[in-house]
Design a protein around this motif. Structure first.
Motif, mmCIF file in Angstrom:
data_model
loop_
_atom_site.group_PDB
_atom_site.id
_atom_site.type_symbol
_atom_site.label_atom_id
_atom_site.label_comp_id
_atom_site.label_asym_id
_atom_site.label_seq_id
_atom_site.Cartn_x
_atom_site.Cartn_y
_atom_site.Cartn_z
ATOM 1 N N VAL A 163 9.745 1.117 5.747
ATOM 2 C CA VAL A 163 9.398 -0.189 5.189
ATOM 3 C C VAL A 163 10.626 -0.954 4.694
ATOM 4 O O VAL A 163 10.579 -2.171 4.516
ATOM 5 C CB VAL A 163 8.371 -0.026 4.040
ATOM 6 N N ASP A 193 3.345 -1.017 4.280
ATOM 7 C CA ASP A 193 3.004 0.387 4.076
ATOM 8 C C ASP A 193 4.185 1.099 3.423
ATOM 9 O O ASP A 193 5.227 1.299 4.050
ATOM 10 C CB ASP A 193 2.671 1.025 5.429
ATOM 11 N N SER A 196 4.185 4.198 2.345
ATOM 12 C CA SER A 196 4.109 5.653 2.452
ATOM 13 C C SER A 196 5.393 6.236 3.037
ATOM 14 O O SER A 196 5.692 7.417 2.856
ATOM 15 C CB SER A 196 2.912 6.063 3.311
ATOM 16 N N ASP A 200 -7.839 -0.274 -1.054
ATOM 17 C CA ASP A 200 -8.817 -0.480 0.008
ATOM 18 C C ASP A 200 -10.246 -0.191 -0.429
ATOM 19 O O ASP A 200 -11.193 -0.569 0.257
ATOM 20 C CB ASP A 200 -8.475 0.393 1.221
ATOM 21 N N SER A 248 1.130 -7.400 4.640
ATOM 22 C CA SER A 248 0.730 -6.075 4.179
ATOM 23 C C SER A 248 1.821 -5.083 4.561
ATOM 24 O O SER A 248 2.222 -5.008 5.728
ATOM 25 C CB SER A 248 -0.599 -5.664 4.821
ATOM 26 N N ARG A 262 0.839 -1.201 0.000
ATOM 27 C CA ARG A 262 0.000 0.000 0.000
ATOM 28 C C ARG A 262 0.872 1.248 0.000
ATOM 29 O O ARG A 262 1.761 1.382 0.830
ATOM 30 C CB ARG A 262 -0.901 0.033 1.230
ATOM 31 N N LYS A 263 0.571 2.156 -0.914
ATOM 32 C CA LYS A 263 1.218 3.468 -0.905
ATOM 33 C C LYS A 263 0.336 4.449 -0.122
ATOM 34 O O LYS A 263 0.793 5.154 0.762
ATOM 35 C CB LYS A 263 1.412 3.960 -2.339
ATOM 36 N N THR A 264 -0.942 4.471 -0.466
ATOM 37 C CA THR A 264 -1.922 5.259 0.281
ATOM 38 C C THR A 264 -3.100 4.389 0.712
ATOM 39 O O THR A 264 -3.784 4.703 1.674
ATOM 40 C CB THR A 264 -2.475 6.418 -0.569
ATOM 41 N N GLY A 265 -3.341 3.310 -0.030
ATOM 42 C CA GLY A 265 -4.498 2.465 0.226
ATOM 43 C C GLY A 265 -5.777 2.985 -0.393
ATOM 44 O O GLY A 265 -6.799 2.301 -0.394
#
Length: 341
Positions: free
Chosen positions: A110, A103, A105, A74, A101, A67-70
């Motif tokens: 990460v 992240d 961002s 999502d 999962s 996920r970069k922003t989700g």
């Protein structure tokens, strides 16, 4: 489980002797182009002298949801269907599936997690790359693990990938609008410019150019990538445009944008498809139950996941010196959000 001969020497032993990292050793043994010819020769000679035999055993697959922003992942039922395809194909090969999962961002935060995932040369990873960019893929550049990217692609890294035929699919969808008599066709773009969206916009512009039609900047509308965001932003745009200045049709980069926009059209007294036609992309379940039901482009989500697993298995059985990008075709789903004019 895939059968194979147990290795007589480990990747880490070859790494210790040659001085190259386990990731470099693994890449050389798997004939990846990211390793120079000279380095590969040293590693392969060492492996041969130790009696190393490449293992083709694979017990499990890690599905990494990045996920970069989700805001895209999502809001969509796309990736759960893909995961089902991965699990189904893994079971056919006697493998289990685990899920991680991450992240993206904050790349510094990460990075250690990614390094831990990719360090094991016996691991197999399916990376969901929908929201990722080149700077994110760079973290996987030295992966010792077997890796395939799904719904994403890197121009700079040597990764195998399974992607959607975005450009061709949208070109055909816009051709459909043109065949229905539409000459004023707008574009609903997500405010997060992921690679899929850029490729889809390319198909839209190509279709208009081929038909000698104008891509009017006034009809290029940027919307938030959630249902609520698309609905709100479409409403703001409609508040500031005359009914006489509307195009007769829009192509939306995905179904979430299309359904959010349709709600805004309805609240502004603009009928779909009588006043404005609209086409989406993905064929999510919400589009089938929208009012009216959404004409869209169907992506074979389960099959995309299955293809990724088959490619991983094939790469382990038969290592190669090149990478492949597999583009999965789509098909058109005609419902009730487009009319002929």
């Amino acid at each position: 489980m895939l059968g194979g001969t147990m290795a007589k020497a480990s990747v880490r032993e070859i790494s210790r002797i040659t001085g190259f990292s386990p990731a470099t050793v693994s890449n050389a043994l798997n004939r990846k182009r990211s390793v120079s010819e000279e380095t590969a020769k040293v590693i392969l000679e060492c492996a041969q002298s130790l009696g190393y035999q490449q293992s083709t055993q694979l017990e499990s697959i890690q599905f990494v949801l990045a996920r970069k922003t989700g805001a895209i992942l999502d809001e969509s039922t796309f990736h759960p269907a893909v995961i089902e395809g991965v699990e189904r194909q893994a079971r056919r090969h006697g493998m289990s599936t685990s899920f991680v999962s991450l992240d993206f961002s904050d790349l510094d935060a990460v990075r250690p997690q990614v390094e831990g995932l990719i360090a094991d040369p016996s691991a197999a990873i399916v990376l969901m790359g929908t929201e990722l960019g080149e700077e994110d893929y760079a973290l996987f550049a030295d992966a010792a693990a077997h890796l395939i990217v799904l719904d994403g692609w890197s121009d700079r890294q040597y990764f195998d990938a399974v992607v959607i035929a975005n450009t061709d699919s949208v070109l055909r969808a816009v051709d459909y609008l043109i065949e229905k008599g539409h000459r004023q066709i707008g574009y609903l773009a997500g405010d997060l410019r992921i690679r899929n969206f850029k490729d889809r916009e390319r198909g839209y512009r190509q279709a208009l150019e081929d038909a000698d039609l104008e891509a009017n900047p006034a009809w290029h509308v940027t919307l938030g990538t959630t249902l609520e965001g698309a609905y709100h932003d479409m409403g703001v745009w409609l508040d500031n445009v005359s009914r006489d200045d509307l195009p007769t049709a829009f192509f939306a980069e995905n179904d979430v944008l299309a359904v959010g926009a349709m709600r805004a059209f309805n609240e502004h007294g603009i009928r779909v498809p009588e006043d404005v036609s609209i086409i989406g992309f993905d064929d999510l379940s919400l589009g089938a139950f929208s009012n009216p039901p959404l004409t869209t482009v169907h992506v074979p989500k389960h099959e995309v996941g299955e293809i990724a697993v088959r490619r991983l298995v094939g790469n382990i059985r038969n290592p190669k010196s090149y990478t492949c990008k597999t583009a999965v075709s789509t098909y058109f789903v005609e419902r009730q959000s487009v009319c002929e004019i």
